[in-house]
Write an enzyme that holds these catalytic residues in place. Structure first.
Site, PDB file in Angstrom:
ATOM      1  N   ALA A  66       0.872  -1.179   0.000  1.00 40.64           N
ATOM      2  CA  ALA A  66       0.000   0.000   0.000  1.00 40.64           C
ATOM      3  C   ALA A  66       0.906   1.225   0.000  1.00 40.64           C
ATOM      4  O   ALA A  66       2.062   1.164   0.439  1.00 40.64           O
ATOM      5  CB  ALA A  66      -0.895  -0.031   1.226  1.00 40.64           C
ATOM      6  N   GLU A 114      -0.524  -9.441  -0.230  1.00 42.60           N
ATOM      7  CA  GLU A 114      -1.926  -9.781   0.060  1.00 42.60           C
ATOM      8  C   GLU A 114      -2.754  -9.901  -1.217  1.00 42.60           C
ATOM      9  O   GLU A 114      -3.636 -10.759  -1.308  1.00 42.60           O
ATOM     10  CB  GLU A 114      -2.509  -8.725   1.010  1.00 42.60           C
ATOM     11  CG  GLU A 114      -1.881  -8.819   2.392  1.00 42.60           C
ATOM     12  CD  GLU A 114      -2.232  -7.645   3.293  1.00 42.60           C
ATOM     13  OE1 GLU A 114      -1.834  -6.507   2.977  1.00 42.60           O
ATOM     14  OE2 GLU A 114      -2.910  -7.866   4.308  1.00 42.60           O
TER      15      GLU A 114
HETATM   16  N1  CO8 Z   1       4.609   3.168  -0.779  1.00 42.26           N
HETATM   17  C1  CO8 Z   1       5.042   4.347  -1.288  1.00 42.26           C
HETATM   18  N2  CO8 Z   1       6.205   4.506  -1.954  1.00 42.26           N
HETATM   19  C2  CO8 Z   1       6.971   3.414  -2.095  1.00 42.26           C
HETATM   20  C3  CO8 Z   1       6.596   2.150  -1.583  1.00 42.26           C
HETATM   21  C4  CO8 Z   1       5.338   2.047  -0.898  1.00 42.26           C
HETATM   22  N3  CO8 Z   1       4.875   0.889  -0.403  1.00 42.26           N
HETATM   23  N4  CO8 Z   1       7.565   1.263  -1.876  1.00 42.26           N
HETATM   24  C5  CO8 Z   1       8.513   1.958  -2.552  1.00 42.26           C
HETATM   25  N5  CO8 Z   1       8.157   3.249  -2.684  1.00 42.26           N
HETATM   26  C6  CO8 Z   1       8.881   4.314  -3.347  1.00 42.26           C
HETATM   27  C7  CO8 Z   1      10.088   4.785  -2.552  1.00 42.26           C
HETATM   28  O1  CO8 Z   1       9.698   5.718  -1.569  1.00 42.26           O
HETATM   29  C8  CO8 Z   1      10.971   5.382  -3.632  1.00 42.26           C
HETATM   30  O2  CO8 Z   1      10.463   6.663  -3.947  1.00 42.26           O
HETATM   31  P1  CO8 Z   1      11.532   7.876  -4.227  1.00 42.26           P
HETATM   32  O3  CO8 Z   1      12.261   7.435  -5.475  1.00 42.26           O
HETATM   33  O4  CO8 Z   1      10.661   9.050  -4.454  1.00 42.26           O
HETATM   34  O5  CO8 Z   1      12.419   7.944  -3.048  1.00 42.26           O
HETATM   35  C9  CO8 Z   1      10.691   4.503  -4.844  1.00 42.26           C
HETATM   36  O6  CO8 Z   1       9.452   3.821  -4.548  1.00 42.26           O
HETATM   37  C10 CO8 Z   1      11.753   3.442  -5.044  1.00 42.26           C
HETATM   38  O7  CO8 Z   1      11.910   2.749  -3.824  1.00 42.26           O
HETATM   39  P2  CO8 Z   1      13.320   2.573  -3.100  1.00 42.26           P
HETATM   40  O8  CO8 Z   1      14.249   3.685  -3.460  1.00 42.26           O
HETATM   41  O9  CO8 Z   1      13.052   2.343  -1.652  1.00 42.26           O
HETATM   42  O10 CO8 Z   1      13.831   1.243  -3.818  1.00 42.26           O
HETATM   43  P3  CO8 Z   1      14.828   0.151  -3.207  1.00 42.26           P
HETATM   44  O11 CO8 Z   1      15.182  -0.729  -4.342  1.00 42.26           O
HETATM   45  O12 CO8 Z   1      15.927   0.799  -2.460  1.00 42.26           O
HETATM   46  O13 CO8 Z   1      13.930  -0.660  -2.142  1.00 42.26           O
HETATM   47  C11 CO8 Z   1      11.951  -1.792  -1.380  1.00 42.26           C
HETATM   48  C12 CO8 Z   1      12.828  -1.416  -2.604  1.00 42.26           C
HETATM   49  C13 CO8 Z   1      12.736  -2.755  -0.482  1.00 42.26           C
HETATM   50  C14 CO8 Z   1      10.695  -2.478  -1.927  1.00 42.26           C
HETATM   51  C15 CO8 Z   1      11.579  -0.522  -0.586  1.00 42.26           C
HETATM   52  O14 CO8 Z   1      11.081   0.448  -1.494  1.00 42.26           O
HETATM   53  C16 CO8 Z   1      10.571  -0.741   0.472  1.00 42.26           C
HETATM   54  O15 CO8 Z   1      10.873  -1.265   1.526  1.00 42.26           O
HETATM   55  N6  CO8 Z   1       9.293  -0.342   0.218  1.00 42.26           N
HETATM   56  C17 CO8 Z   1       8.235  -0.428   1.192  1.00 42.26           C
HETATM   57  C18 CO8 Z   1       7.720  -1.842   1.286  1.00 42.26           C
HETATM   58  C19 CO8 Z   1       6.639  -1.943   2.353  1.00 42.26           C
HETATM   59  O16 CO8 Z   1       6.873  -1.665   3.511  1.00 42.26           O
HETATM   60  N7  CO8 Z   1       5.439  -2.355   1.943  1.00 42.26           N
HETATM   61  C20 CO8 Z   1       4.325  -2.498   2.828  1.00 42.26           C
HETATM   62  C21 CO8 Z   1       3.572  -1.226   2.936  1.00 42.26           C
HETATM   63  S1  CO8 Z   1       2.300  -1.305   4.174  1.00 42.26           S
HETATM   64  C22 CO8 Z   1       1.056  -2.192   3.454  1.00 42.26           C
HETATM   65  O17 CO8 Z   1       1.135  -2.622   2.344  1.00 42.26           O
HETATM   66  C23 CO8 Z   1      -0.145  -2.427   4.310  1.00 42.26           C
HETATM   67  C24 CO8 Z   1      -1.332  -2.957   3.514  1.00 42.26           C
HETATM   68  C25 CO8 Z   1      -2.605  -2.770   4.259  1.00 42.26           C
HETATM   69  C26 CO8 Z   1      -2.946  -1.343   4.390  1.00 42.26           C
HETATM   70  C27 CO8 Z   1      -4.218  -1.135   5.150  1.00 42.26           C
HETATM   71  C28 CO8 Z   1      -4.668   0.303   5.048  1.00 42.26           C
HETATM   72  C29 CO8 Z   1      -4.818   0.998   6.307  1.00 42.26           C
END
Ligand code: CO8
Length: 260
Positions: A66, A114
């Protein structure tokens, strides 16, 4: 219908929905969830469609979860609405009378994992990464992960995945049963399309009935599931497709199913 955050393509009996927000690794914001819901409904009602393939654009992410930027300032009621939107999409994928194949081409984290769990079949690239990292953000899975992950990979593994928030390679997700098969990255879509074509060539009523029975059967006692299976099995003998399928076998020719 035109979309900003996804693409939807139709190719005969197969539709392909691609989440297309590469700048944020295909993270799901509420606008994207709304578009996915509309696209799924379109495919649900598309005559002649047998399979929906769900994937992410680019070679890095399926869906990285998300959208954390959108979620960061939410209060409880906004979070409830957001979670509800995710639940609706996941339930539709499970209930729709089309087979849903996730083609997981990269990160499938949080809400992305999910969504994959709500698909009927999951084929993953060797480079795909799965996990429920929500506890790293101080939250829990909100699109059905606590319920579906335990059903998919068992209680102990689901506990470790969700409580540690660690991520896991495709091979481990495959070993645990979340993923059906792992492919080389360049082979992913060809493998998925091959499987989609096979499913599309089978009796549509039978495929739809079997999908429904498997999903429903998981949440009722075994006796009830077996009774329902027997009843649905019998109804298929009222279909032209059952006659065609069996006559074609006996005549040593390919069946021509009509979905009736
Ligand atoms: N949301 C928003 N932006 C994201 C997300 C995300 N989930 N994942 C990546 N991005 C963005 C980064 O912020 C980055 O943006 P920018 O270039 O502007 O800095 C861009 O995508 C590229 O990401 P990274 O630079 O971080 O890329 P890496 O290769 O270094 O890392 C990862 C890749 C490991 C996937 C890393 O981006 C990461 O950890 N992302 C988050 C993953 C995460 O935590 N996902 C779970 C989110 S919570 C969720 O899904 C809950 C679901 C239920 C919600 C219920 C609602 C209330």
């Amino acid at each position: 219908m035109s979309f900003q955050n996804i693409t939807l393509e139709h190719d005969g009996p197969v539709s392909v929905l691609t989440v297309a927000r590469p700048a944020v690794l295909n993270a799901l914001n509420s606008a994207t969830l709304k578009e996915i819901k509309e696209a799924v409904w379109e495919v649900w009602n598309r005559e002649g469609c047998a399979v929906l393939v769900l994937t992410g654009t680019g070679d890095k992410a399926f869906i990285a979860g998300a959208d954390i930027a959108e979620m960061s300032d939410l209060g409880p009621s906004g979070a409830a609405r957001f979670a509800e939107a995710g639940h609706t999409v996941c339930s539709m994928l499970e209930r729709m009378p089309r087979v849903v194949i996730a083609a997981v081409n990269g990160y499938a984290l949080g809400g992305g994992c999910e969504v994959a769990l709500a698909c009927d079949i999951v084929i993953a690239s060797r480079t795909a990464v799965f996990g429920q990292p929500e506890v790293q953000l101080g939250i829990i899975p909100g699109f059905g992960g606590t319920a579906r992950l335990a059903r998919a990979i068992g209680r102990g593994a689901a506990m470790e995945w969700i409580l540690s928030g660690n991520t896991w390679p495709a091979e481990e997700a495959c070993r645990l049963g979340l993923v059906n098969r792992v492919t080389e990255p360049g082979d992913l879509m060809a493998e998925v399309r091959k499987l989609a074509g096979q499913i599309a060539s089978r009796g549509p009523l039978a495929v739809q009935a079997a999908k429904r029975l498997i999903h429903d059967g998981l949440s009722v006692p075994l006796d009830a599931a077996l009774r329902t299976e027997a009843a649905v099995f019998a109804t298929l003998f009222d279909s032209a497709d059952q006659k065609e399928g069996m006559r074609a076998f006996l005549a040593k020719r390919r069946p021509e199913f009509r979905g009736s």
